[in-house]
Design a protein around this motif. Structure first.
Motif, PDB file in Angstrom:
ATOM      1  N   TYR A   1       0.836  -1.198   0.000  1.00 38.08           N
ATOM      2  CA  TYR A   1       0.000   0.000   0.000  1.00 38.08           C
ATOM      3  C   TYR A   1       0.874   1.253   0.000  1.00 38.08           C
ATOM      4  O   TYR A   1       1.989   1.249   0.520  1.00 38.08           O
ATOM      5  CB  TYR A   1      -0.914   0.031   1.231  1.00 38.08           C
ATOM      6  CG  TYR A   1      -2.084  -0.922   1.114  1.00 38.08           C
ATOM      7  CD1 TYR A   1      -3.279  -0.526   0.538  1.00 38.08           C
ATOM      8  CD2 TYR A   1      -1.970  -2.227   1.566  1.00 38.08           C
ATOM      9  CE1 TYR A   1      -4.346  -1.400   0.412  1.00 38.08           C
ATOM     10  CE2 TYR A   1      -3.027  -3.123   1.449  1.00 38.08           C
ATOM     11  CZ  TYR A   1      -4.210  -2.700   0.865  1.00 38.08           C
ATOM     12  OH  TYR A   1      -5.251  -3.576   0.731  1.00 38.08           O
ATOM     13  N   ILE A   2       0.350   2.310  -0.598  1.00 38.45           N
ATOM     14  CA  ILE A   2       1.001   3.618  -0.577  1.00 38.45           C
ATOM     15  C   ILE A   2       0.063   4.583   0.132  1.00 38.45           C
ATOM     16  O   ILE A   2      -1.144   4.633  -0.173  1.00 38.45           O
ATOM     17  CB  ILE A   2       1.271   4.139  -2.004  1.00 38.45           C
ATOM     18  CG1 ILE A   2       2.087   3.123  -2.809  1.00 38.45           C
ATOM     19  CG2 ILE A   2       2.007   5.479  -1.947  1.00 38.45           C
ATOM     20  CD1 ILE A   2       2.175   3.459  -4.288  1.00 38.45           C
ATOM     21  N   MET A   3       0.600   5.360   1.055  1.00 39.24           N
ATOM     22  CA  MET A   3      -0.184   6.408   1.714  1.00 39.24           C
ATOM     23  C   MET A   3       0.325   7.751   1.228  1.00 39.24           C
ATOM     24  O   MET A   3       1.490   8.092   1.417  1.00 39.24           O
ATOM     25  CB  MET A   3      -0.061   6.302   3.238  1.00 39.24           C
ATOM     26  CG  MET A   3      -0.717   5.069   3.805  1.00 39.24           C
ATOM     27  SD  MET A   3      -0.798   5.077   5.611  1.00 39.24           S
ATOM     28  CE  MET A   3      -1.618   3.499   5.904  1.00 39.24           C
ATOM     29  N   ILE A   4      -0.548   8.488   0.580  1.00 37.90           N
ATOM     30  CA  ILE A   4      -0.194   9.782   0.001  1.00 37.90           C
ATOM     31  C   ILE A   4      -0.622  10.882   0.966  1.00 37.90           C
ATOM     32  O   ILE A   4      -1.793  10.989   1.334  1.00 37.90           O
ATOM     33  CB  ILE A   4      -0.878   9.974  -1.361  1.00 37.90           C
ATOM     34  CG1 ILE A   4      -0.483   8.823  -2.303  1.00 37.90           C
ATOM     35  CG2 ILE A   4      -0.515  11.322  -1.970  1.00 37.90           C
ATOM     36  CD1 ILE A   4      -1.352   8.705  -3.529  1.00 37.90           C
ATOM     37  N   ILE A   5       0.338  11.688   1.392  1.00 39.62           N
ATOM     38  CA  ILE A   5       0.083  12.718   2.394  1.00 39.62           C
ATOM     39  C   ILE A   5       0.289  14.100   1.779  1.00 39.62           C
ATOM     40  O   ILE A   5       1.423  14.544   1.574  1.00 39.62           O
ATOM     41  CB  ILE A   5       1.001  12.542   3.619  1.00 39.62           C
ATOM     42  CG1 ILE A   5       0.929  11.120   4.166  1.00 39.62           C
ATOM     43  CG2 ILE A   5       0.649  13.569   4.699  1.00 39.62           C
ATOM     44  CD1 ILE A   5      -0.445  10.686   4.610  1.00 39.62           C
ATOM     45  N   GLY A   6      -0.823  14.759   1.455  1.00 38.76           N
ATOM     46  CA  GLY A   6      -0.787  16.146   0.986  1.00 38.76           C
ATOM     47  C   GLY A   6      -1.310  17.072   2.066  1.00 38.76           C
ATOM     48  O   GLY A   6      -1.546  16.643   3.203  1.00 38.76           O
ATOM     49  N   ASP A   7      -1.520  18.356   1.724  1.00 37.59           N
ATOM     50  CA  ASP A   7      -1.980  19.302   2.739  1.00 37.59           C
ATOM     51  C   ASP A   7      -3.385  18.971   3.232  1.00 37.59           C
ATOM     52  O   ASP A   7      -3.703  19.188   4.404  1.00 37.59           O
ATOM     53  CB  ASP A   7      -1.926  20.734   2.196  1.00 37.59           C
ATOM     54  CG  ASP A   7      -2.741  20.919   0.916  1.00 37.59           C
ATOM     55  OD1 ASP A   7      -3.201  19.905   0.354  1.00 37.59           O
ATOM     56  OD2 ASP A   7      -2.896  22.066   0.488  1.00 37.59           O
TER      57      ASP A   7
ATOM     58  N   THR B   1      -5.189   9.236   2.271  1.00 34.68           N
ATOM     59  CA  THR B   1      -5.369   8.595   0.962  1.00 34.68           C
ATOM     60  C   THR B   1      -4.493   7.351   0.910  1.00 34.68           C
ATOM     61  O   THR B   1      -3.258   7.438   0.991  1.00 34.68           O
ATOM     62  CB  THR B   1      -4.969   9.547  -0.175  1.00 34.68           C
ATOM     63  OG1 THR B   1      -5.787  10.727  -0.104  1.00 34.68           O
ATOM     64  CG2 THR B   1      -5.161   8.884  -1.533  1.00 34.68           C
ATOM     65  N   ILE B   2      -5.144   6.195   0.788  1.00 38.54           N
ATOM     66  CA  ILE B   2      -4.425   4.911   0.763  1.00 38.54           C
ATOM     67  C   ILE B   2      -4.673   4.238  -0.578  1.00 38.54           C
ATOM     68  O   ILE B   2      -5.819   4.015  -0.975  1.00 38.54           O
ATOM     69  CB  ILE B   2      -4.885   3.976   1.902  1.00 38.54           C
ATOM     70  CG1 ILE B   2      -4.703   4.658   3.261  1.00 38.54           C
ATOM     71  CG2 ILE B   2      -4.118   2.661   1.862  1.00 38.54           C
ATOM     72  CD1 ILE B   2      -5.159   3.825   4.442  1.00 38.54           C
ATOM     73  N   LYS B   3      -3.581   3.904  -1.272  1.00 34.61           N
ATOM     74  CA  LYS B   3      -3.686   3.295  -2.590  1.00 34.61           C
ATOM     75  C   LYS B   3      -3.142   1.862  -2.542  1.00 34.61           C
ATOM     76  O   LYS B   3      -2.030   1.627  -2.062  1.00 34.61           O
ATOM     77  CB  LYS B   3      -2.892   4.121  -3.601  1.00 34.61           C
ATOM     78  CG  LYS B   3      -2.958   3.601  -5.030  1.00 34.61           C
ATOM     79  CD  LYS B   3      -2.200   4.533  -5.974  1.00 34.61           C
ATOM     80  CE  LYS B   3      -2.263   4.044  -7.415  1.00 34.61           C
ATOM     81  NZ  LYS B   3      -1.544   4.953  -8.331  1.00 34.61           N
ATOM     82  N   ASN B   4      -3.959   0.922  -3.026  1.00 33.52           N
ATOM     83  CA  ASN B   4      -3.502  -0.461  -3.164  1.00 33.52           C
ATOM     84  C   ASN B   4      -2.529  -0.521  -4.328  1.00 33.52           C
ATOM     85  O   ASN B   4      -2.892  -0.207  -5.465  1.00 33.52           O
ATOM     86  CB  ASN B   4      -4.694  -1.388  -3.407  1.00 33.52           C
ATOM     87  CG  ASN B   4      -4.296  -2.852  -3.416  1.00 33.52           C
ATOM     88  OD1 ASN B   4      -3.366  -3.256  -4.113  1.00 33.52           O
ATOM     89  ND2 ASN B   4      -5.012  -3.664  -2.650  1.00 33.52           N
TER      90      ASN B   4
END
Length: 425
Positions: A381-387, A396-399
């Protein structure tokens, strides 16, 4: 440029993952056998190895790294593991405080000054087991079964044990006299090392690599021919135990092992590795009922073995065995900009403390490059951390396999990962 010393090597990348996998297998097997881990110093008093390994062995006479410390004491980098374990057994009076038998294992670096070649280094890693306090042949068989099982778990084929018996003190002495009679008329035809061994320990002549093909070597008497009744009984029981464990073995009278402390059972374990030619031995060991007493302890029986990690790695490579080592992470955390880095770091800390395998971007990469890095790390999984994520605590968690995205509250992230990672397994 400063380079590593001759006969040593660095561990990194794929090899480091292979080694960690093998260590995991060793830990698992030792747990099942109920053996206790022991760690001894990398250097010990030189006297320990002279008395324990033997004054006449090649290890002591040619291969040890000896030095005098600042206190004027003669010290030696350990060339093998058994002597140090025995010293610890005696010094810590395990014979009085532990229930018998004492069963232990070790894993660590050893040092021998020898010519580096494939699978042989001046600094090498050895795994071994020792059992103290039992004369029972069942223990000999158990010790033999450990490397056999480890090799099978790792996928090596054609595992075979070669065994011999040196007998007890009386049997060894009778055999020694027979060897002296056999070699005394021909000793001048042998190498200088053999001539010296003839005077100190004629059994060591049988280990000679220079004269190994000479007729005088091939016609030498065997240890089995000089076993007394008690030694024969012990050896027969060992063979029956191996039969009961369905372990393939062959009696080989030529096996004497290279160290002075062996008595009764000696053995080697080999695998059918075509590219190794005739040198297929991966492990060796045996019984040493006089060693603890020789270094100042009470009369105590012992038996053990040692595996060289480097030779094992060569065998796995030769057989093209791919170890199922874990090379992935659960989550890769990707902050969108420098402003979100501290939030991302706090999230990473929370996930790690919750038991997940996590990494994050420390190089201020652009999002596309972070996706590539996540792929390289085999992130699930990737966790995308924006403002927005940092200000709302909605992550936001992307498989990374299906590319499906989820918006998950921070308080629910652990439950989400627990459920989805378990389903993927």
């Amino acid at each position: 440029m400063i380079q590593k010393p001759k006969g040593t090597y660095d561990v990194f990348g794929e090899k480091s993952r292979q080694i960690k996998y093998i260590e995991k297998i060793i830990n698992s097997v030792m747990e099942k056998y109920n053996y206790e881990y022991m760690k001894t110093p990398v250097f010990e008093s030189s006297e320990l190895f002279h008395r324990g390994v033997g004054e006449t062995t090649d290890i002591v006479t040619k291969e040890t790294y000896d030095f005098t410390d600042r206190g004027g004491r003669n010290m030696t980098l350990r060339p093998e593991g058994t002597a140090g374990i025995c010293r610890s057994y005696v010094e810590n009076k395990m014979y009085g405080t532990y229930s018998m038998p004492v069963k232990c294992w070790y894993y660590g670096s050893m040092y021998r000054y020898e010519r580096p070649q494939s699978g042989r280094f001046r600094e090498f890693t050895q795994f071994g087991c020792e059992v103290f306090g039992s004369d029972n042949p069942l223990v000999d068989a158990e010790i033999i079964s450990i490397p056999v099982n480890i090799y099978k778990i790792l996928g090596l084929k054609g595992i075979k044990v070669k065994i011999n018996s040196l007998g007890d003190k009386e049997s060894r002495e009778n055999y020694r006299e027979a060897l002296i009679k056999h070699f005394e008329g021909e000793i001048d035809s042998l190498c200088a090392d053999c001539k010296e061994r003839f005077l100190k320990n004629p059994l060591r002549i049988l280990d000679c690599k220079i004269d190994s093909n000479k007729e005088i070597m091939n016609t030498a008497p065997t240890t089995i021919d000089y076993l007394n009744e008690e030694s024969k009984k012990h050896f027969e029981k060992v063979k029956k135990c191996l039969d009961a464990m369905d372990i393939d073995y062959e009696v080989d009278p030529k096996i004497v092992r290279g160290l002075d402390y062996y008595t009764h059972t000696v053995f080697e374990v080999e695998a059918d590795i075509e590219s190794f030619g005739s040198q297929k031995v991966l492990c060796g060991g045996g019984r040493y009922n006089g060693l603890v007493e020789a270094i100042g302890g009470p009369k105590t029986s012992g038996v053990g073995f040692a595996i060289g990690l480097e030779r094992l790695l060569n065998a796995l490579e030769a057989e093209q065995i791919v170890l199922d080592e874990e090379n992935s992470i659960d989550v890769y955390v990707a902050p969108m900009s420098e402003e979100e880095e501290t939030y991302a770091l706090g999230l990473t800390q929370m996930l790690r403390l919750s038991g997940f395998k996590v990494d994050m971007d420390y190089m201020n990469r652009k999002l596309a490059n972070n996706f590539k890095m996540a792929d390289k790390m085999h992130a699930k999984y990737i966790m995308i951390i924006g403002d927005v994520e940092a200000s709302t605590d909605i992550i936001t968690i992307k498989n990374n396999n299906t590319k499906e995205e989820h918006k998950i509250k921070l308080e629910d992230v652990i439950d989400f990962l627990d459920q989805n990672l378990e389903e993927e397994e």
